[in-house]
Design an enzyme around this catalytic site. Structure first.
Site, PDB file in Angstrom:
ATOM      1  N   SER A 195       1.566 -19.171 -68.439  1.00 12.71           N
ATOM      2  CA  SER A 195       0.449 -18.260 -68.720  1.00 12.71           C
ATOM      3  C   SER A 195      -0.077 -18.383 -70.147  1.00 12.71           C
ATOM      4  O   SER A 195      -1.204 -17.973 -70.426  1.00 12.71           O
ATOM      5  CB  SER A 195       0.895 -16.812 -68.470  1.00 12.71           C
ATOM      6  OG  SER A 195       2.172 -16.591 -69.042  1.00 12.71           O
TER       7      SER A 195
ATOM      8  N   TYR B 182      19.251 -18.584 -79.845  1.00 10.37           N
ATOM      9  CA  TYR B 182      18.224 -19.541 -79.404  1.00 10.37           C
ATOM     10  C   TYR B 182      18.773 -20.977 -79.501  1.00 10.37           C
ATOM     11  O   TYR B 182      18.645 -21.774 -78.568  1.00 10.37           O
ATOM     12  CB  TYR B 182      17.001 -19.351 -80.292  1.00 10.37           C
ATOM     13  CG  TYR B 182      15.787 -20.166 -79.938  1.00 10.37           C
ATOM     14  CD1 TYR B 182      14.937 -19.788 -78.904  1.00 10.37           C
ATOM     15  CD2 TYR B 182      15.462 -21.310 -80.664  1.00 10.37           C
ATOM     16  CE1 TYR B 182      13.801 -20.526 -78.599  1.00 10.37           C
ATOM     17  CE2 TYR B 182      14.329 -22.057 -80.373  1.00 10.37           C
ATOM     18  CZ  TYR B 182      13.494 -21.653 -79.342  1.00 10.37           C
ATOM     19  OH  TYR B 182      12.372 -22.399 -79.047  1.00 10.37           O
TER      20      TYR B 182
ATOM     21  N   VAL C 211      12.606 -15.623 -64.918  1.00 11.55           N
ATOM     22  CA  VAL C 211      13.548 -16.712 -64.627  1.00 11.55           C
ATOM     23  C   VAL C 211      14.999 -16.326 -64.903  1.00 11.55           C
ATOM     24  O   VAL C 211      15.910 -17.009 -64.450  1.00 11.55           O
ATOM     25  CB  VAL C 211      13.217 -18.011 -65.412  1.00 11.55           C
ATOM     26  CG1 VAL C 211      11.889 -18.596 -64.983  1.00 11.55           C
ATOM     27  CG2 VAL C 211      13.286 -17.802 -66.906  1.00 11.55           C
TER      28      VAL C 211
ATOM     29  N   ALA D  29      21.870 -21.947 -79.482  1.00  9.05           N
ATOM     30  CA  ALA D  29      22.925 -22.145 -78.472  1.00  9.05           C
ATOM     31  C   ALA D  29      22.305 -22.370 -77.098  1.00  9.05           C
ATOM     32  O   ALA D  29      22.747 -23.237 -76.341  1.00  9.05           O
ATOM     33  CB  ALA D  29      23.852 -20.930 -78.456  1.00  9.05           C
TER      34      ALA D  29
END
Ligand SMILES: NC(=O)c1ccc[n+]([C@@H]2O[C@H](COP(=O)([O-])OP(=O)(O)OC[C@H]3O[C@@H](n4cnc5c(N)ncnc54)[C@H](OP(=O)(O)O)[C@@H]3O)[C@@H](O)[C@H]2O)c1
Length: 258
Positions: A19, A161, A71, A163
């Site tokens: 999007s 982030y 997700v 990791a």
């Protein structure tokens, strides 16, 4: 030539997080190249509708549809990917692009900040791949492209982030080994810094200055979304048939995070 005639153009893409930002650029590029595109968003229906409207205007001959999907939720991924498969029949190219950051120093980071990032950036691609693989396996053709980050080298304030994205590399290489022989290539694309909502919201002005000063390209600059999107569609094309389990940097040559 790919040995499976059903794998020829047009391909059917599924792009998570299409999007806005880099994902919207990938949707636009795939459509421009004559493919059909399903994509997901999570909150921003208005932006997703805008992408679909734009697609209809620019490629009325191609199909483009948006799906609401978080997700990070396994059951939701199952339902929505199955709806996509009902609508499009199959998925040839999966781009796991949806990603978030929730920056904080490790000593102050909450469980929620850690878990939300890991669930979205790492578990999400796993859930989506697991649901898409059967259709790719049945056609003996698939391209999985996972979007990572230069922060795999560690980012101050972004341990969650870093990791999640480092994990995505091991996950992708495993996919390449498990499914390469069955016609499914899996690769990672590492973007440098691109002007999107994510970088607008979290990129410190000093980091932008650093980037512009040290990026070894004329003028020093951030990337443009089509420059990433073209690499993604190349990886989905026949030209990339022999590229599997690789990490492709689209960083303008500056691969350093701070
Ligand atoms: N921009 C950069 O410079 C840069 C650099 C390195 C890596 N990356 C990576 O590139 C990817 C795209 O980044 P971006 O800058 O384009 O981000 P962005 O502008 O913030 O867009 C994020 C996209 O992901 C979707 N999304 C967020 N959480 C989701 C969830 N739980 N389930 C499904 N979709 C979700 C958003 O949907 P809504 O619109 O509905 O919110 C949006 O479409 C990310 O994986 C990011 O880590 C970006």
């Amino acid at each position: 030539m790919n040995s499976d005639p059903s794998a020829k153009n047009p391909l059917t893409y599924f792009v998570t997080g299409g999007s806005r930002g880099l994902g919207a650029g990938i949707v636009a590029q795939a459509l421009a190249e004559g493919h059909d595109v399903a994509f997901s968003y999570v909150n921003n229906k208005e932006a997703a509708d805008g992408v679909v409207r734009q697609a209809r205007a620019s490629r009325p001959d191609r199909r483009c549809k948006a799906y609401r999907l978080d997700v990070s939720r396994s059951a939701e991924v199952e339902t929505v990917i199955d709806r996509g498969l009902d609508d499009f029949d199959h998925i040839d190219v999966l781009v796991n692009n949806a990603g978030i950051n929730r920056n904080n120093l490790v000593a102050s980071m909450t469980d929620e900040e850690w878990e939300e990032v890991i669930r979205t950036n790492l578990s999400g691609p796993f859930y989506v791949c697991r649901q898409v693989l059967p259709t790719m396996l049945s056609r003996r053709f698939g391209r999985i492209i996972n979007i990572s980050s230069i922060q795999i080298d560690g980012g101050s304030g972004a341990a969650n982030y870093a990791a999640s994205k480092s994990g995505l590399h091991g996950f992708t290489r495993s996919l390449a080994k498990e499914y390469g022989r069955r016609g499914i290539n899996s690769n990672v694309v590492v973007p440098g810094f691109f002007e999107t909502d994510m970088t607008q919201e979290t990129m410190a002005p000093q980091l932008k200055e650093f980037w512009n000063m040290f990026c070894p390209l004329p003028g020093g600059r951030m990337g443009k979304s089509h420059e990433l999107a073209r690499v993604v569609t190349f990886l989905a094309s026949e030209g990339a048939d022999y590229i599997n389990g690789q990490v492709i940097h689209v960083t303008g040559g500056l691969d350093t995070s701070i």
